[in-house]
Write a protein that holds these residues in place. Structure first.
Motif, PDB file in Angstrom:
ATOM      1  N   ASN A 127      32.631  37.797   3.767  1.00 35.18           N
ATOM      2  CA  ASN A 127      31.253  38.186   4.065  1.00 35.18           C
ATOM      3  C   ASN A 127      31.266  39.006   5.345  1.00 35.18           C
ATOM      4  O   ASN A 127      32.295  39.109   6.014  1.00 35.18           O
ATOM      5  N   ASN A 128      30.110  39.602   5.674  1.00 31.19           N
ATOM      6  CA  ASN A 128      30.031  40.240   6.988  1.00 31.19           C
ATOM      7  C   ASN A 128      30.064  39.140   8.043  1.00 31.19           C
ATOM      8  O   ASN A 128      29.723  37.980   7.774  1.00 31.19           O
ATOM      9  N   VAL A 129      30.497  39.499   9.248  1.00 27.59           N
ATOM     10  CA  VAL A 129      30.824  38.476  10.252  1.00 27.59           C
ATOM     11  C   VAL A 129      29.605  37.640  10.635  1.00 27.59           C
ATOM     12  O   VAL A 129      29.709  36.417  10.803  1.00 27.59           O
ATOM     13  N   THR A 130      28.432  38.242  10.716  1.00 28.10           N
ATOM     14  CA  THR A 130      27.226  37.502  11.118  1.00 28.10           C
ATOM     15  C   THR A 130      26.866  36.444  10.083  1.00 28.10           C
ATOM     16  O   THR A 130      26.626  35.272  10.410  1.00 28.10           O
ATOM     17  N   ASP A 131      26.844  36.849   8.808  1.00 28.76           N
ATOM     18  CA  ASP A 131      26.460  35.915   7.748  1.00 28.76           C
ATOM     19  C   ASP A 131      27.496  34.822   7.548  1.00 28.76           C
ATOM     20  O   ASP A 131      27.153  33.676   7.256  1.00 28.76           O
ATOM     21  N   LEU A 132      28.778  35.171   7.699  1.00 27.41           N
ATOM     22  CA  LEU A 132      29.812  34.165   7.477  1.00 27.41           C
ATOM     23  C   LEU A 132      29.723  33.052   8.521  1.00 27.41           C
ATOM     24  O   LEU A 132      29.871  31.869   8.198  1.00 27.41           O
ATOM     25  N   PHE A 133      29.476  33.406   9.777  1.00 25.20           N
ATOM     26  CA  PHE A 133      29.406  32.390  10.824  1.00 25.20           C
ATOM     27  C   PHE A 133      28.093  31.611  10.784  1.00 25.20           C
ATOM     28  O   PHE A 133      28.063  30.438  11.155  1.00 25.20           O
ATOM     29  N   SER A 134      27.009  32.244  10.335  1.00 23.03           N
ATOM     30  CA  SER A 134      25.716  31.558  10.339  1.00 23.03           C
ATOM     31  C   SER A 134      25.433  30.826   9.037  1.00 23.03           C
ATOM     32  O   SER A 134      24.641  29.887   9.008  1.00 23.03           O
ATOM     33  N   ASN A 135      26.082  31.250   7.954  1.00 24.97           N
ATOM     34  CA  ASN A 135      25.786  30.645   6.650  1.00 24.97           C
ATOM     35  C   ASN A 135      27.074  30.488   5.849  1.00 24.97           C
ATOM     36  O   ASN A 135      27.298  31.154   4.847  1.00 24.97           O
ATOM     37  N   THR A 136      27.929  29.575   6.318  1.00 24.40           N
ATOM     38  CA  THR A 136      29.237  29.355   5.683  1.00 24.40           C
ATOM     39  C   THR A 136      29.078  28.743   4.299  1.00 24.40           C
ATOM     40  O   THR A 136      28.318  27.791   4.117  1.00 24.40           O
ATOM     41  N   LYS A 137      29.805  29.282   3.323  1.00 23.93           N
ATOM     42  CA  LYS A 137      29.705  28.796   1.940  1.00 23.93           C
ATOM     43  C   LYS A 137      30.812  27.805   1.588  1.00 23.93           C
ATOM     44  O   LYS A 137      30.597  26.827   0.902  1.00 23.93           O
ATOM     45  N   HIS A 138      32.043  28.101   2.026  1.00 20.50           N
ATOM     46  CA  HIS A 138      33.195  27.325   1.559  1.00 20.50           C
ATOM     47  C   HIS A 138      33.549  26.221   2.556  1.00 20.50           C
ATOM     48  O   HIS A 138      33.468  26.405   3.772  1.00 20.50           O
ATOM     49  N   SER A 139      33.968  25.084   2.036  1.00 18.20           N
ATOM     50  CA  SER A 139      34.288  23.929   2.887  1.00 18.20           C
ATOM     51  C   SER A 139      35.464  24.228   3.818  1.00 18.20           C
ATOM     52  O   SER A 139      35.507  23.720   4.946  1.00 18.20           O
ATOM     53  N   TYR A 140      36.418  25.057   3.368  1.00 17.47           N
ATOM     54  CA  TYR A 140      37.572  25.360   4.218  1.00 17.47           C
ATOM     55  C   TYR A 140      37.152  26.214   5.416  1.00 17.47           C
ATOM     56  O   TYR A 140      37.632  26.004   6.539  1.00 17.47           O
ATOM     57  N   THR A 141      36.250  27.170   5.195  1.00 11.35           N
ATOM     58  CA  THR A 141      35.746  27.969   6.310  1.00 11.35           C
ATOM     59  C   THR A 141      35.034  27.075   7.306  1.00 11.35           C
ATOM     60  O   THR A 141      35.200  27.208   8.523  1.00 11.35           O
ATOM     61  N   GLN A 142      34.236  26.136   6.796  1.00 14.56           N
ATOM     62  CA  GLN A 142      33.548  25.198   7.678  1.00 14.56           C
ATOM     63  C   GLN A 142      34.554  24.340   8.429  1.00 14.56           C
ATOM     64  O   GLN A 142      34.369  24.029   9.618  1.00 14.56           O
ATOM     65  N   HIS A 143      35.637  23.967   7.738  1.00  6.98           N
ATOM     66  CA  HIS A 143      36.708  23.191   8.378  1.00  6.98           C
ATOM     67  C   HIS A 143      37.318  23.960   9.552  1.00  6.98           C
ATOM     68  O   HIS A 143      37.548  23.398  10.630  1.00  6.98           O
ATOM     69  N   LEU A 144      37.560  25.260   9.371  1.00  6.90           N
ATOM     70  CA  LEU A 144      38.098  26.079  10.461  1.00  6.90           C
ATOM     71  C   LEU A 144      37.104  26.161  11.619  1.00  6.90           C
ATOM     72  O   LEU A 144      37.486  26.054  12.790  1.00  6.90           O
ATOM     73  N   LEU A 145      35.825  26.364  11.286  1.00  4.92           N
ATOM     74  CA  LEU A 145      34.805  26.466  12.327  1.00  4.92           C
ATOM     75  C   LEU A 145      34.668  25.156  13.104  1.00  4.92           C
ATOM     76  O   LEU A 145      34.364  25.166  14.301  1.00  4.92           O
ATOM     77  N   ASN A 146      34.904  24.039  12.422  1.00  2.00           N
ATOM     78  CA  ASN A 146      34.777  22.731  13.076  1.00  2.00           C
ATOM     79  C   ASN A 146      36.038  22.318  13.828  1.00  2.00           C
ATOM     80  O   ASN A 146      36.099  21.219  14.383  1.00  2.00           O
TER      81      ASN A 146
END
Length: 542
Positions: A246-265
């Motif tokens: 996704n574009n960087v703004t949407d990916l950080f504000s509206n994460t879809k995948h659990s693995y991306t959320q895992h990285l952010l956390n």
């Protein structure tokens, strides 16, 4: 390569890419599958993932830099400027590399040839691709070195790689990559090995040059804060597949995948509080006026002409169950100070352990104290013997420092410490090369903690680890500290880690302490201009 002026047409398009490794006589193992993404002219795309996710394999496939004997492109297309790169032979690819697509590698010291001067390596691409004379190519590269921030480029161009700092070598790699003004720049972890201030400088430099030359940039990284700062678009990889883009703004504000959320956390959380250590707590280690100078010698008779003041009149106090963070850039003296405090480096000054002086003890007199003061190093792979299995590695210290224990008692202790660090009994017969980086660091920690030390020096213990593994190791260290009342000297240049782990911090520069204090106070209201520079340069502080 043909020019493509249509802004709706990607400069680089990867479709359904599948790559496998293995000899033709062996079953093939797919390491990248179903990879799809586009990069447009002038765009900055980040490919994010942990070690083994397939991001570097994908990037190297664009330039076909894999070993052709073991690499198989099973499916898909890599189209650049309207042409399929996978159909190119080696001669065709040589014309693309450097001229149309250039690459900056993670470790410039291994990417630069140590036996050739910088200038010889810089002008090679211009002579090959642009047909320039040596004199014209040299003049152009001096100009580009100056543009990338190299001081006195007319002198540095004749230096060998080992004569430059890590930041300077990375700038040389950037100048080399930009020599032919490529349309796509691939940057593979270009700042991982650099200090925070140098990281910020390199990212700013890449942004400026990207705008100036109008390049597209493919950034390979596991640092999400860098992605947020640098990229326009993000692709997240896991186990060889892109799980979200996704574009960087949407990916950080509206994460879809659990693995991306895992990285952010996986960013380090605050694991300590100043209240953990009572003001009345006893001092475990104290040092006064520590000095460690290394002589500078020159001339035919190798006479001393000066000193490198690695540690210059530094005093520290560490209480029981406390973590003291030691922060500074490469060359600041933080590791040398740690080695001095543990009497692993000769120095001047006074050092006390539990109120008793250890400054004047020789190596034989220090030996009984070694089980109380232990070290966990940055790279566990180089600090673990490859000839010993895990049982032998962890047991070695027990045999030396606890000779009264029999084999059964030692084995029980080994099993207990394995459980504490999150490893299994079945792993004891395995060797270090059979473990991941995070597991090896757990083994290194187990080897130390089993000796029941009062003090552990942690020298960059998480800098080589992915963000999620880093978080696991930090949580482990915090839990072990609370359970066993261990004091830590925590050396790192990662300010996020220091804030998470330390009760107090000292900031070092050129062998001296420029600021010290309680962690949160120092982070929120730094007094030294150098500390402010470090905090501003750190990519997590926005």
């Amino acid at each position: 390569m043909d020019n493509m002026n249509n802004k709706n047409t990607p400069l680089l398009s990867i479709r359904d890419l599948e790559i496998a490794f293995g000899l033709p006589s062996e079953p093939l193992t797919s390491v990248v599958r179903n990879v799809n993404f586009d990069i447009f002219a002038g765009q900055k795309l980040a490919l994010v993932g942990e070690s083994g996710s397939g991001k570097s394999v994908t990037a190297l496939s664009i330039l076909k830099l894999h070993d052709t004997r073991h690499t198989h492109y099973l499916h898909g297309e890599i189209e650049f400027a309207g042409q399929d790169l996978l159909s190119f032979n080696e001669d065709d690819m040589r014309k693309v590399r450097g001229q149309d697509i250039a690459m900056i590698f993670q470790e410039p010291m291994t990417a630069l040839n140590p036996v050739y001067r910088i200038g010889e390596q810089l002008i090679e691409g211009l002579i090959l691709h642009k047909g320039m004379s040596r004199a014209k190519a040299r003049a152009h590269m001096i100009e580009l070195l100056d543009r990338t921030g190299i001081v006195e480029p007319h002198k540095r161009i004749d230096a060998y790689p080992h004569m430059l700092s890590g930041g300077q070598r990375q700038r040389v790699m950037i100048a080399m990559a930009l020599a032919c003004q490529p349309r796509l720049l691939i940057a593979d972890e270009p700042t991982t090995a650099l200090d925070v201030t140098i990281q910020a400088q390199i990212i700013e430099l890449l942004e400026d040059l990207q705008k100036e030359f109008g390049m597209a940039v493919l950034m390979i990284t596991h640092d999400l804060n860098m992605v947020k700062r640098f990229a326009d678009h993000v692709c997240v990889m896991k186990d060889g597949e892109i799980v979200e883009q996704n574009n960087v703004t949407d990916l950080f504000s509206n994460t879809k995948h659990s693995y991306t959320q895992h990285l952010l956390n996986s960013e380090p959380e605050k694991l300590v509080s100043e209240s953990d250590v009572s003001k009345s707590s006893d001092e475990l280690l104290s040092a006064k006026d520590i000095r460690c100078y290394f002589p500078i010698k020159a001339g035919f008779f190798n006479r001393k002409i000066g000193d490198v003041k690695a540690v210059d009149d530094v005093s520290v106090v560490l209480k029981k169950s406390e973590t003291l963070g030691i922060v500074g850039e490469s060359g600041s003296g933080k590791t040398t100070l740690g080695m001095c405090l543990l009497r692993l480096q000769n120095c001047e000054g006074e050092i006390y352990l539990n109120g008793n002086t250890i400054s004047n003890l020789n190596s034989r007199e220090m030996r009984p104290l070694r089980k109380d003061i232990q070290v966990v190093f940055q790279d566990p792979f180089s600090s673990l013997s490859p000839r010993m299995n895990i049982k032998q590695i962890i047991e070695e210290g027990l045999i030396i420092h606890f000779p009264e224990l029999n084999a059964d008692e030692r084995y029980k202790r080994i099993i207990n410490i394995l459980n504490e660090v999150g490893l299994e009994e079945a792993m004891l017969s395995r060797y270090p090369h059979e473990f991941s980086g995070g597991q090896r660091q757990r083994i290194a920690i187990a080897r130390v903690v089993i000796l029941e030390p009062k003090l552990i020096l942690l020298d960059e213990p998480t800098s080589a680890l992915d963000v999620s593994v880093q978080k696991q190791v930090l949580n482990l260290l915090s839990n072990l500290q609370k359970k066993h009342n261990i004091s830590y000297l925590f050396i790192t240049h990662d300010l996020k880690v220091i804030r998470a782990m330390s009760h107090k911090v000292i900031v070092m520069r050129n062998g001296k302490v420029v600021e010290e204090g309680e962690t949160e106070k120092l982070f929120e209201d730094p007094e030294s201009s150098y500390t402010k520079t470090l905090l501003q340069a750190s990519l997590f502080r926005e």
